[in-house]
Motif scaffolding. Structure first.
Motif, short mmCIF file in Angstrom:
data_model
loop_
_atom_site.label_atom_id
_atom_site.label_comp_id
_atom_site.label_asym_id
_atom_site.label_seq_id
_atom_site.Cartn_x
_atom_site.Cartn_y
_atom_site.Cartn_z
N VAL A 66 24.48 9.21 46.07
CA VAL A 66 23.72 9.29 44.82
C VAL A 66 22.41 10.00 45.14
CG1 VAL A 66 22.68 8.04 42.89
CG2 VAL A 66 24.67 7.07 44.08
N THR A 67 22.21 11.18 44.57
CA THR A 67 20.94 11.87 44.75
C THR A 67 19.93 11.35 43.73
OG1 THR A 67 21.61 13.67 43.27
CG2 THR A 67 22.02 13.96 45.63
N ILE A 68 18.65 11.37 44.11
CA ILE A 68 17.59 10.84 43.24
C ILE A 68 16.53 11.92 43.02
CG2 ILE A 68 15.88 9.02 42.92
CD1 ILE A 68 17.42 7.38 45.00
N GLU A 69 16.21 12.18 41.77
CA GLU A 69 15.15 13.10 41.40
C GLU A 69 14.30 12.46 40.31
OE1 GLU A 69 16.76 16.87 40.29
OE2 GLU A 69 17.88 17.13 42.17
N TYR A 70 13.17 13.09 40.03
CA TYR A 70 12.31 12.60 38.96
C TYR A 70 11.98 13.75 38.04
CZ TYR A 70 8.29 10.60 36.50
OH TYR A 70 7.42 10.15 35.52
N LYS A 128 6.47 8.22 31.81
CA LYS A 128 6.16 9.65 31.74
C LYS A 128 7.35 10.54 32.09
CE LYS A 128 1.26 8.96 32.87
NZ LYS A 128 0.15 9.34 33.77
N GLY A 129 8.49 9.95 32.32
CA GLY A 129 9.65 10.75 32.67
C GLY A 129 10.86 9.91 32.96
N VAL A 130 11.82 10.51 33.62
CA VAL A 130 13.13 9.88 33.83
C VAL A 130 13.54 10.00 35.29
CG1 VAL A 130 15.56 9.92 33.16
CG2 VAL A 130 13.80 10.49 31.47
N LEU A 131 13.99 8.89 35.87
CA LEU A 131 14.63 8.94 37.18
C LEU A 131 16.05 9.46 36.98
CD1 LEU A 131 13.71 5.71 39.20
CD2 LEU A 131 13.08 8.08 39.73
N VAL A 132 16.40 10.49 37.72
CA VAL A 132 17.70 11.13 37.60
C VAL A 132 18.54 10.78 38.82
CG1 VAL A 132 18.89 13.35 37.45
CG2 VAL A 132 16.69 13.03 36.29
N LEU A 133 19.59 9.99 38.62
CA LEU A 133 20.48 9.59 39.70
C LEU A 133 21.86 10.18 39.42
CD1 LEU A 133 18.25 7.22 39.38
CD2 LEU A 133 19.78 5.93 40.85
N ASN A 134 22.32 11.03 40.32
CA ASN A 134 23.61 11.68 40.16
C ASN A 134 24.54 11.35 41.32
OD1 ASN A 134 22.90 13.02 37.75
ND2 ASN A 134 21.94 14.68 38.90
N ALA A 194 42.56 19.23 42.12
CA ALA A 194 41.69 18.06 42.21
C ALA A 194 40.52 18.21 41.25
CB ALA A 194 41.17 17.91 43.65
N HIS A 195 40.32 17.20 40.44
CA HIS A 195 39.23 17.23 39.47
C HIS A 195 37.96 16.67 40.10
CE1 HIS A 195 42.09 17.37 35.74
NE2 HIS A 195 42.25 18.37 36.57
N THR A 196 36.83 17.06 39.54
CA THR A 196 35.53 16.66 40.05
C THR A 196 34.89 15.61 39.15
OG1 THR A 196 35.13 18.82 41.07
CG2 THR A 196 33.20 17.47 40.61
N LEU A 197 34.31 14.61 39.76
CA LEU A 197 33.62 13.55 39.03
C LEU A 197 32.14 13.88 38.95
CD1 LEU A 197 33.62 10.68 37.75
CD2 LEU A 197 33.20 9.79 40.06
N ASN A 198 31.59 13.85 37.75
CA ASN A 198 30.16 14.08 37.52
C ASN A 198 29.60 12.82 36.86
OD1 ASN A 198 28.18 16.02 35.24
ND2 ASN A 198 27.68 15.57 37.36
N TYR A 199 29.15 11.86 37.69
CA TYR A 199 28.67 10.55 37.20
C TYR A 199 27.15 10.53 37.26
CZ TYR A 199 29.74 5.74 35.90
OH TYR A 199 29.91 4.57 35.20
N ASN A 200 26.54 10.14 36.15
CA ASN A 200 25.09 10.22 36.02
C ASN A 200 24.46 8.91 35.56
OD1 ASN A 200 24.75 13.46 35.99
ND2 ASN A 200 26.53 12.87 34.77
N ILE A 201 23.27 8.63 36.09
CA ILE A 201 22.45 7.51 35.65
C ILE A 201 21.06 8.03 35.33
CG2 ILE A 201 21.29 5.37 36.34
CD1 ILE A 201 23.70 4.69 38.04
N ALA A 252 29.86 9.47 32.67
CA ALA A 252 30.54 10.30 33.66
C ALA A 252 31.44 11.30 32.97
CB ALA A 252 31.35 9.43 34.62
N LYS A 253 31.45 12.53 33.51
CA LYS A 253 32.33 13.58 33.01
C LYS A 253 33.37 13.90 34.07
CE LYS A 253 28.55 15.73 30.43
NZ LYS A 253 27.33 16.44 30.78
N GLU A 254 34.56 14.25 33.59
CA GLU A 254 35.62 14.74 34.48
C GLU A 254 35.72 16.25 34.31
OE1 GLU A 254 40.44 14.21 35.33
OE2 GLU A 254 39.41 12.94 33.87
N LEU A 255 35.55 16.99 35.42
CA LEU A 255 35.52 18.44 35.37
C LEU A 255 36.64 19.04 36.21
CD1 LEU A 255 31.68 18.89 35.97
CD2 LEU A 255 32.84 18.82 33.77
N LYS A 256 37.05 20.24 35.84
CA LYS A 256 38.03 20.98 36.62
C LYS A 256 37.45 22.35 36.93
CE LYS A 256 42.68 22.97 36.59
NZ LYS A 256 43.93 23.19 35.81
N PHE A 257 37.37 22.68 38.22
CA PHE A 257 36.84 23.96 38.66
C PHE A 257 38.00 24.93 38.93
CE2 PHE A 257 33.24 21.34 39.18
CZ PHE A 257 32.12 22.16 39.19
N GLY A 258 38.02 26.03 38.19
CA GLY A 258 39.02 27.06 38.40
C GLY A 258 40.44 26.52 38.32
#
Length: 309
Positions: A121-125, A211-217, A198-205, A188-194
């Motif tokens: 899980v990556t964390i950004e602000y 003053k902003g949002v913590l972005v956890l992916n 195998a499909h890719t999982l794009n799960y977000n919190i 969460a989104k289910e994505l297909k590349f090309g």
């Protein structure tokens, strides 16, 4: 280097390194950098172990930013700071470097980041202002999904014209849910590349703050969705803004209000203008590149030790 040449090179280096991706128990594995298991024995495992041992895993309480927020990590998770997170994302997993480094990365304890079983899980602000949640009860996420699918089709025309593979939005892997008490949104989104099977999982919190949002992916494959869903409650619970930065600390007289609401967080803040997928780069685990990357890492380390003139 062309993709085919890179794959061939990876196979050749893999043969010389005999890298094994499955962690095994060993006498000191529980003490190995925050409980991350070592790689399986083999010629390449020494290189993989050296990379993992060079990472600085943290446990327990971790403060993010300038006392912005705190992670209270349960024992089943470890944390890497910004520098080490970038090394895993770029050097080990083959993602393109980003000018904006993540604040850090959460990983499951006991699993090497070089293992195919690992996820993160990556964390950004995103300090774009106070996000109002007044629209929470009015959002039709199924209607939004159909709009996003249409947008993805339009974006794929741009991608094809510019030499990029298509990105198809299959659907919600997990429909958006909002905790109005904790001010936390996840989906969460289910994505297909090309043409990939195998499909890719794009799960977000998203954790809303003053003053902003913590972005956890999450960075994981669709086959890891059960593990991710099992871990989501713990990840949601561990991330909290500190006093002065909490959602309840918002002061309308002095604080900036974001120009979007909850729905835009799910759809993408500038989706209507910039497109969802046209220029987006999603973080992935490209472990087939690992042998080449590790080989390059060794060369870089050896090349840096030059004798004095």
């Amino acid at each position: 280097m062309l993709i085919k040449e890179l794959i061939l090179a990876s196979l050749l280096v893999a043969a010389s390194l005999t890298y094994a991706a499955t962690p095994v128990d060993s006498p000191d594995s529980a003490e190995n950098q925050g409980g991350v298991a070592e790689e399986a024995p083999g010629t390449g495992s020494a290189t993989a172990k050296a990379f993992v041992d060079s990472l600085h895993f943290k446990t327990g309480k971790v403060v993010l930013g300038d006392n912005l927020a705190t992670l209270n990590l349960p024992e089943q998770f470890v944390f890497l700071d910004s520098t080490d997170a970038e090394r895993v994302l770029v050097d080990a997993w083959g993602n393109p470097p980003d000018e904006k480094l993540p604040m850090g990365m959460i990983l499951p304890a006991g699993i090497s980041p070089l293992s195919g079983d690992c996820w993160a899980v990556t964390i950004e602000y995103d300090e774009s202002g106070y996000v109002s949640d007044e629209d929470a009860a009015d959002i039709d996420y199924e209607e939004m999904l159909e709009d996003l699918k249409e947008q993805a089709k339009e974006d794929n025309q741009w991608r094809a014209e510019n030499g990029y593979e298509s990105v198809e939005l299959i659907g919600w892997a997990s429909a958006p849910r909002y905790d109005s008490q904790g001010k936390k949104l996840h989906w969460a989104k289910e994505l297909k590349f090309g043409d990939s099977e195998a499909h890719t999982l794009n799960y977000n919190i998203r954790v809303l703050g003053r003053k902003g949002v913590l972005v956890l992916n999450f960075i994981a494959g669709m086959d890891q969705l059960p593990q991710i869903e099992q871990s989501v409650p713990s990840v949601l619970a561990m991330a909290e803004f500190n006093d002065g930065s909490r959602y309840a600390d918002f002061n309308p007289d002095i604080d900036k209000v974001a120009a979007y609401g909850l729905g835009a967080l799910v759809a993408g803040k500038l989706a209507a203008k910039a497109g969802l997928f046209a220029t987006a780069l999603l973080l992935l685990k490209k472990l087939w590149m690992l042998p080449v990357l590790l080989f390059g890492w060794i060369v870089k380390r050896l090349g840096g030790k030059k004798s004095a003139p």
